[in-house]
Design an enzyme around this catalytic site. Sequence first.
Site, PDB file in Angstrom:
ATOM      1  N   GLU A 138      42.929  41.546  46.531  1.00 21.44           N
ATOM      2  CA  GLU A 138      43.182  42.229  45.259  1.00 21.44           C
ATOM      3  C   GLU A 138      41.954  43.004  44.786  1.00 21.44           C
ATOM      4  OE1 GLU A 138      44.622  39.050  42.709  1.00 21.44           O
ATOM      5  OE2 GLU A 138      46.673  39.460  43.360  1.00 21.44           O
TER       6      GLU A 138
ATOM      7  N   GLU B  48      51.513  36.631  48.059  1.00 15.11           N
ATOM      8  CA  GLU B  48      51.482  35.477  47.159  1.00 15.11           C
ATOM      9  C   GLU B  48      52.659  35.570  46.200  1.00 15.11           C
ATOM     10  OE1 GLU B  48      47.768  35.122  45.056  1.00 15.11           O
ATOM     11  OE2 GLU B  48      46.578  35.627  46.831  1.00 15.11           O
TER      12      GLU B  48
END
Length: 492
Positions: A124, A269
Site C-alpha cells: 500500500e 486483503e
Amino acid sequence: MGRWFSGGISIWVVILISNLMMCGVVIGIGANWGTQASHPLPPDTVVSLLRQNGIQQVKLFDAEYDTLTHLGKSGIEVMVGIPNDMLASLASSVKAAEKWVSKNVSAHISSNNVKIRYVAVGNEPFLETYNGSFLRTIFPALRNVQSALIKAGISNQVKVTVPQNADVYASSNGLPSGGDFRTDIHDLMLQIIKFLSDNGAPFTVNIYPFISLYIDADFPVDYAFFDGNASPITDGSLTYYNMFDANYDTLAWALQKNGFGNLPIIVGEIGWPTDGDQNANLVYAQKFNQGFMSHILSGRGTPMRPGPIDAYLFSLIDEDSKSIAPGNFERHWGIFTFDGIPKYQLNLGTTNSGSVVAAKGVHYLERKWCVMRPSVNLDDPQVALSVSYACGLADCTSLGLGSSCGNLDARGNISYAFNSYYQMNNQMDVACKFPNLSMITKTNPSVGSCRFEIMIEPYYGGAGSERRLGILQRPLSLVAVLILIFANSYVN
C-alpha cells in the site's frame, strides 16, 4: 470514489480450494500470515495449521528465513513481501535487488522447494497517510526486482505485484462506472499497471468494507455484508447488492478505461476484525467472512467480472504487536486467536468438519494470572501510573467501548492490564510487582466474553532466522525490571 465504495487501510489468507471446480477453473481463497506478535506461533505449527485447514496459498509481509524454510515441501504457494522500508535501497541498486532475490526467492526455491509464486513489492505505498513517501521509489524498485527475477531465470514462475489500498482509485459519480485512478498518482499508476501487464503480473488490491463502516457513521451497515438485505445500487444495466462487488468493479472500470480491462486482479486483503471497536465483533466477523466465502465459492464473480476471484483473507492469526494508530481493531483481524484457536465457525469448503480447526501442539505457560490485589484503594496514585505503563507495553485493546472486555468494572480493567503485561513478559515474577497493587493468582479471572489470556511459550526463531525481536518479544527488559523494582522499593 463515493464513500460507499471507499477502500480501507491495511492493516491480511490465500486458501486454494482444490476440490472445487467451477466452470473448469479452480477457485482460490487464501490467507495473510502476519508475524507482528509478541509471542508468534512457531512456523512449523502455523504451516501445520494451514495444511490442516486445506489452505494451499499464503501471503507474507516479508521474507523471513524461518517462515519460508518451514513452508518448504509443504505444497503451499507463497507470496513473499518486500516491506516499504526496503524500497529505497532496491530502487537505487539493481545489485541490491539481485542480492535480495537470490537470498529470499531463488535460494528457497532451489534448496528448500518453497513454491514461491509472487513477490509483493511494497505494501500500500500510495496510502494518503504516507504523504508521498514512496512515490519516487516504488516503480524503480519494482523494475529492479523484475530484472533480478529475469536474471535468476525464474520470472516465468514468480511474478511481481504491488499490493494497493483501494484508495488508489475513486469514482467521479459514486458508482463503479465512474471509477478511475486518483488524480495525484494517475500517471504513476498507469506506468506500474503497464509494467505489470507487460510482465504477465496481476494487480493486487486490499478491500475493507469494515473500514468504510468504521470511518463513516452514515455507511449503510447491511451493504457491508453479502446476505442481500441492503438496498441495491443500480449502475446502468448492473446491480450491486454489497460493497465488495461495487468496490472491486470500481477498480475494474478504472483498469478498463485506461486500456487494461483484462489485467488479472487479486484481492490481497479482505476480512473483518473481532475486537477493538463496537462493530468489530464475532457476530459481524463470522457474518462477513462466511458471506464472502459463500460469494467466492459460488464462482459468480462480480457484475463487471463474472467468474472466479482470487483472494487472501485478512488475516490468519491475531497480532498483538501491530500498531493501533488506525484503531484498536488492528490487533484482532485473525480468524484464529494468537494461539491458533478458531474464533467462530467458518466453512472454507476445505475440511470434512465444515469449519476451520485449531492448531495442534500449542504449548502454554503455567495457568496463572496477575491481577489487582483486592485490598487496593482505587484512589492510590500508583494505580493510574501502573495501568498506563502496563498498557503502553502490552495490549489493552480489548478494554474499549463495545469491545469484548468493555463491560469490566474498574478493578477488572486494572487486572486485565496487569495480566496482559505479565503474560507478554513470560510470567516473570517481576512483571507482576506493580507497587503494592498486584498479586499472582491461579483462579481464572476471565468474565463472560472477556478472556484473560495465558500466553504461549515464547518462540525466538530457528537456526538462520533473522527474526527481529522487539522488547515485547524478549523476556522483560532490564530497564523495565529496574523501573518496577525501584517503584516497589520507593513505596515500601
